[in-house]
Scaffold this motif. Structure first.
Motif, PDB file in Angstrom:
ATOM      1  N   TRP A 122       0.803  -1.226   0.000  1.00 44.98           N
ATOM      2  CA  TRP A 122       0.000   0.000   0.000  1.00 44.98           C
ATOM      3  C   TRP A 122       0.836   1.277   0.000  1.00 44.98           C
ATOM      4  O   TRP A 122       0.344   2.348  -0.341  1.00 44.98           O
ATOM      5  N   ILE A 123       2.069   1.161   0.475  1.00 41.66           N
ATOM      6  CA  ILE A 123       2.894   2.362   0.607  1.00 41.66           C
ATOM      7  C   ILE A 123       3.851   2.463  -0.575  1.00 41.66           C
ATOM      8  O   ILE A 123       4.732   1.623  -0.746  1.00 41.66           O
ATOM      9  N   GLN A 124       3.634   3.470  -1.411  1.00 45.32           N
ATOM     10  CA  GLN A 124       4.490   3.669  -2.573  1.00 45.32           C
ATOM     11  C   GLN A 124       5.178   5.035  -2.514  1.00 45.32           C
ATOM     12  O   GLN A 124       6.339   5.154  -2.865  1.00 45.32           O
ATOM     13  N   SER A 125       4.406   6.010  -2.040  1.00 42.80           N
ATOM     14  CA  SER A 125       4.898   7.382  -2.080  1.00 42.80           C
ATOM     15  C   SER A 125       4.831   7.995  -0.681  1.00 42.80           C
ATOM     16  O   SER A 125       4.112   7.499   0.192  1.00 42.80           O
ATOM     17  N   HIS A 126       5.581   9.064  -0.502  1.00 45.78           N
ATOM     18  CA  HIS A 126       5.525   9.782   0.789  1.00 45.78           C
ATOM     19  C   HIS A 126       4.113  10.274   1.077  1.00 45.78           C
ATOM     20  O   HIS A 126       3.757  10.510   2.234  1.00 45.78           O
ATOM     21  N   ARG A 127       3.295  10.381   0.019  1.00 49.25           N
ATOM     22  CA  ARG A 127       1.901  10.819   0.223  1.00 49.25           C
ATOM     23  C   ARG A 127       1.066   9.744   0.917  1.00 49.25           C
ATOM     24  O   ARG A 127       0.000  10.022   1.433  1.00 49.25           O
ATOM     25  N   ALA A 163       3.152   3.241  10.008  1.00 56.33           N
ATOM     26  CA  ALA A 163       4.352   3.419   9.182  1.00 56.33           C
ATOM     27  C   ALA A 163       4.542   4.912   8.940  1.00 56.33           C
ATOM     28  O   ALA A 163       3.563   5.636   8.715  1.00 56.33           O
ATOM     29  N   HIS A 164       5.796   5.343   8.995  1.00 55.59           N
ATOM     30  CA  HIS A 164       6.115   6.773   8.902  1.00 55.59           C
ATOM     31  C   HIS A 164       7.272   7.006   7.950  1.00 55.59           C
ATOM     32  O   HIS A 164       8.064   6.101   7.687  1.00 55.59           O
ATOM     33  N   ALA A 165       7.358   8.256   7.502  1.00 54.03           N
ATOM     34  CA  ALA A 165       8.414   8.601   6.549  1.00 54.03           C
ATOM     35  C   ALA A 165       9.792   8.591   7.216  1.00 54.03           C
ATOM     36  O   ALA A 165      10.772   8.138   6.627  1.00 54.03           O
ATOM     37  N   THR A 166       9.844   9.089   8.439  1.00 60.47           N
ATOM     38  CA  THR A 166      11.161   9.195   9.081  1.00 60.47           C
ATOM     39  C   THR A 166      11.183   8.495  10.434  1.00 60.47           C
ATOM     40  O   THR A 166      10.138   8.269  11.061  1.00 60.47           O
ATOM     41  N   TYR A 167      12.394   8.209  10.853  1.00 61.11           N
ATOM     42  CA  TYR A 167      12.586   7.600  12.164  1.00 61.11           C
ATOM     43  C   TYR A 167      12.036   8.517  13.263  1.00 61.11           C
ATOM     44  O   TYR A 167      11.412   8.052  14.217  1.00 61.11           O
ATOM     45  N   TYR A 243       9.325   3.703   0.070  1.00 60.51           N
ATOM     46  CA  TYR A 243       8.500   4.725  -0.573  1.00 60.51           C
ATOM     47  C   TYR A 243       9.406   5.716  -1.286  1.00 60.51           C
ATOM     48  O   TYR A 243      10.604   5.819  -0.985  1.00 60.51           O
ATOM     49  N   LEU A 244       8.810   6.434  -2.242  1.00 63.47           N
ATOM     50  CA  LEU A 244       9.536   7.504  -2.919  1.00 63.47           C
ATOM     51  C   LEU A 244       9.323   8.798  -2.152  1.00 63.47           C
ATOM     52  O   LEU A 244       8.188   9.215  -1.946  1.00 63.47           O
ATOM     53  N   ASP A 245      10.404   9.410  -1.712  1.00 61.03           N
ATOM     54  CA  ASP A 245      10.241  10.665  -0.965  1.00 61.03           C
ATOM     55  C   ASP A 245      10.000  11.825  -1.945  1.00 61.03           C
ATOM     56  O   ASP A 245       9.965  11.621  -3.163  1.00 61.03           O
ATOM     57  N   ALA A 246       9.801  13.028  -1.400  1.00 62.24           N
ATOM     58  CA  ALA A 246       9.434  14.183  -2.245  1.00 62.24           C
ATOM     59  C   ALA A 246      10.504  14.452  -3.299  1.00 62.24           C
ATOM     60  O   ALA A 246      10.215  14.985  -4.380  1.00 62.24           O
ATOM     61  N   GLY A 247      11.730  14.059  -3.038  1.00 60.61           N
ATOM     62  CA  GLY A 247      12.814  14.268  -3.986  1.00 60.61           C
ATOM     63  C   GLY A 247      12.984  13.115  -4.967  1.00 60.61           C
ATOM     64  O   GLY A 247      13.926  13.096  -5.750  1.00 60.61           O
ATOM     65  N   GLY A 248      12.085  12.108  -4.873  1.00 63.31           N
ATOM     66  CA  GLY A 248      12.146  11.005  -5.820  1.00 63.31           C
ATOM     67  C   GLY A 248      13.090   9.879  -5.401  1.00 63.31           C
ATOM     68  O   GLY A 248      13.358   8.974  -6.185  1.00 63.31           O
ATOM     69  N   ARG A 251      13.169   5.245   0.000  1.00 64.15           N
ATOM     70  CA  ARG A 251      13.572   5.158   1.400  1.00 64.15           C
ATOM     71  C   ARG A 251      12.751   4.098   2.113  1.00 64.15           C
ATOM     72  O   ARG A 251      11.619   3.834   1.735  1.00 64.15           O
ATOM     73  N   TYR A 252      13.328   3.555   3.164  1.00 65.52           N
ATOM     74  CA  TYR A 252      12.567   2.642   4.014  1.00 65.52           C
ATOM     75  C   TYR A 252      11.675   3.451   4.954  1.00 65.52           C
ATOM     76  O   TYR A 252      12.099   4.481   5.494  1.00 65.52           O
ATOM     77  N   ALA A 253      10.461   2.979   5.153  1.00 65.57           N
ATOM     78  CA  ALA A 253       9.586   3.590   6.155  1.00 65.57           C
ATOM     79  C   ALA A 253      10.066   3.152   7.545  1.00 65.57           C
ATOM     80  O   ALA A 253      10.813   2.185   7.678  1.00 65.57           O
TER      81      ALA A 253
END
Lengths: 472, 472
Positions: A122-127, A163-167, A243-248, A251-253
């Motif tokens: 389900w998680i592909q993008s930072h969005r 699940a989160h973008a950053t630690y 996931y793909l972060d805003a800069g493309g 990264r691991y969640a």
């Protein structure tokens, strides 16, 4: 007054606990070892806990969902520490629909593995982040020494998984949920807590950090009431949650999990209960006020019904007990056993005098109040009782928390119960030394200056202050 | 407007169903065969169904409780028909805590056996009756042809179990619960039903009488939505549930059971859904109204927030969609797919003209309403939509219900779907003849005069009118 029906706490606390659970009709042993039947009174308490906690969890932005009971064994094996920790406790389905299964299915002991499998999908993008789910379900962990509510092979619980973008976001979530738990337990269960991080020896299998809510029972033993885990990138790597972060960039969640269970009911029993039975905090009492109609006759019945209606109109969970064919003593003992916070006694005599009798469960004190104002008086008592129970729990915990600096003194005293604040080196050796010398464990690391410059167990330089105690 | 994302119903109904379930993010297949992941949107619908049904069940006097997931195999074997019926569907735990178990444990397919074991313990006197319990839990029945919501190996449900002093009381309870189900499904799910008794071939394993709620899906197939069973004295004898009556005589209790499950979600999808997606009855819609903020800017944002607040104040489950970075088309399609009953579209143009656009999901019609009254207009639409959906379901069912008197004609037409009213002899041979000639089954016996004097299948004298159809 009928005589006591429970083993006194001072005589045999475990027997008292069993007696209360049985006599208050909270639960019974199930037919399969370690399983539990939760009876209506116990389940009504759980439903109120659920509703309260569910509101708090949803307020953080988490959504409820449902995941399967059965997990393929191969899923558990993906996270090494996780499978090592849970293997000894698993129940395994080997046959389904009359056939032997190609791959055995595990009855979930917890759902990290299956949920993280879907997170990866389900998680592909930072969005798509944060993704915050909560499940209310049943899990199975084989128990060799089961005890109703405290340790059962199957138990009911909620498990949150995020699940989160950053630690850093995962750190925040872990702390946020620990705080949700603390507030629920203090505000609604009226249980005073120590919150802090678990030592490595007590950490959840697969977590980087485990935080806990620890409470002190009336017999001096600690109970872990809920935990919040920062899983870091462990599960994200094992299940490839990227996931793909805003800069493309890929990264691991970072993920977390957090849970509380029917075990909280056991804690609530052992914190507030007394030799007369359960003592329910009004916030989670299925009946907050019972109106006991003492005599037959339409006038008494009408007056009792009116008081019940007034209570309900004031938002109180009220119950009318009109069992006039049953003895007063038996009915009083029943409601005391079941821990109903307030009783209003109302019979022909009370009606004649215009005064009803109000009885508090916590203090067991009686008072007379004008019949007209009985509902209002009872309703306003509920807040007072809720506060008094919490204050009592806090005072008991504080009175039974002792700083210790001498290991011999500590090993002599630890058997008497209570919580001990000690200096700790932060090393595995120190934790092992504690386990070898006593049956106590480090409950958590607390945010306080160490009571001594050197570790209680090993004499090594002190790094942390820890709370130590024997635990359920 | 984005193009259709679903297979059209007319082209391939099963593919349409799969598409809707996936694209509305209701559920996915679990990793173990036949299991299901219920995603937040699907689970929120289930929570609303649960809350609604739970209120209705409790209003009958039943209390919630919890019984174990694992049942010893020997328990199932106590009721002969019951174990025969369920044996082919069982999941069996043979290992626990690393060891092989002495007695295998069955993962409950339903809880009659374990509950009746406890009923025997708890019921001693006529004063203990009636005893009415309800459980919200998960059960497992091995499925060879699983389909999300409709047939899954594990499903969520409620199962009620009651014990009564007399057979007549059990008859009443069975009817009462059938009526609770009927009203819930008609009033809240907006699904028109046929209720009636099952024929012996379709009866619950161990029941004397099974009553059912049958609905007609848009593809012309029937779906059993809920059942209520009169178990007579079968389980009471098997588990020795006896009580002393008022005269001091020992008697067997009479028991019932009744259940509805997540299958109802599948029914709701297939009754109301169309080529644009789900169409939720407002009573169980997680968002009843979505306010779509169409443009950025603080004035539009404030106006949208105000409308959302007005809706909430009116007791409407409202949601503000402020994703102005996402295209209007995608957002509209999303909310259509998810079946939200009403959308309010509000952008800079609407703000300037003082008119918001109101969109109904069921009719897909748009109208302009004054911005000031938009919340009120949307709220009042909800009742109208709820009624319209029910009327639509009833009209569809009535239009597709055909009396038949000629077996050849029937076998030619049954493949086209719909429900058939036929005369039935009441014999096993007639039921078998139906099964051999068609893939249709007797859905239930209905209370109506037979359309012919002789049985459709065998020509024997007609005893009942039955509803026949192909079913999920």
């Amino acid at each position: 007054m009928a005589k006591a029906v429970l083993t006194p706490q001072a005589e045999n606390f475990p027997a008292w606990y069993q007696d209360v659970v049985a006599r208050a009709e909270l639960a019974e042993n199930g037919p399969a070892r370690g399983t539990m039947v939760i009876r209506p009174w116990g389940y009504a308490i759980w439903e109120l806990m659920q509703a309260d906690m569910d509101r708090r969890i949803k307020a953080t932005g988490a959504q409820n969902a449902s995941f399967p009971l059965f997990i393929p064994m191969s899923f558990l094996e993906k996270e090494k520490q996780h499978v090592e920790g849970f293997s000894p406790e698993l129940a395994v389905v080997t046959h389904g629909g009359g056939d032997q299964l190609a791959e055995p299915l595990v009855v979930r002991p917890t759902s990290e593995t299956v949920i993280n499998h879907y997170f990866a999908k389900w998680i592909q993008s930072h969005r798509d982040l944060p993704l915050m789910l909560n499940l209310w379900n049943n899990v199975v962990r084989w128990e060799l020494r089961p005890r109703l509510f405290l340790r059962t092979t199957e138990f009911l619980w909620q498990e949150g998984h995020t699940a989160h973008a950053t630690y850093e976001d995962a750190v925040e979530e872990t702390e946020r949920m620990l705080e949700v738990y603390r507030r629920f337990m203090e505000e609604s269960l009226a249980i005073s807590l120590v919150v802090g991080e678990k030592s490595p020896g007590e950490r959840f299998a697969g977590a980087e950090h485990t935080f806990t809510c620890e409470a002190l029972m009336r017999d001096g033993k600690a109970l872990q009431m809920g935990t919040s885990h920062n899983l870091g990138h462990n599960f994200a790597r094992a299940f490839d949650i990227q996931y793909l972060d805003a800069g493309g960039e890929r990264r691991y969640a970072a993920t977390t999990s957090w849970g509380t269970s029917t075990r909280m009911i056991g804690g609530m029993i052992m914190v507030h209960g007394d030799d007369h039975g359960l003592c329910l905090p009004p916030a989670i009492a299925p009946h907050q006020v019972v109106v006991m109609q003492l005599d037959e006759g339409s006038e008494v019945a009408e007056a009792a019904t009116r008081v019940e209606a007034e209570l309900r109109a004031a938002g109180v969970r009220a119950h009318l007990d009109a069992r006039t064919h049953t003895s007063f003593g038996r009915r009083s003992v029943d409601w005391e056993l079941k821990g109903v916070p307030v009783r209003i006694e109302l019979g022909a005599r009370e009606l004649a005098s215009g005064q009803a009798t109000l009885v508090r469960r916590d203090t067991r004190s009686k008072s007379s109040v004008p019949l007209d104002g009985a509902a209002r008086a009872a309703a306003s008592l509920l807040d007072e009782i809720q506060q008094a129970l919490f204050a009592g729990s806090r005072a008991f915990r504080e009175e039974h928390t002792y700083p210790v600096t001498d290991f011999d003194e500590f090993t002599q005293r630890v058997g008497d119960g209570g919580l001990f604040l000690a200096a700790w080196s932060g090393t595995e050796e120190s934790e092992q030394a504690l386990g070898e010398a006593t049956s106590a464990t480090i409950r958590c690391i607390v945010d306080a200056d160490p009571p001594a410059p050197t570790c209680l167990m090993t004499g090594m330089p002190a790094k942390h202050t820890v709370l130590i105690g024997r635990a359920y």
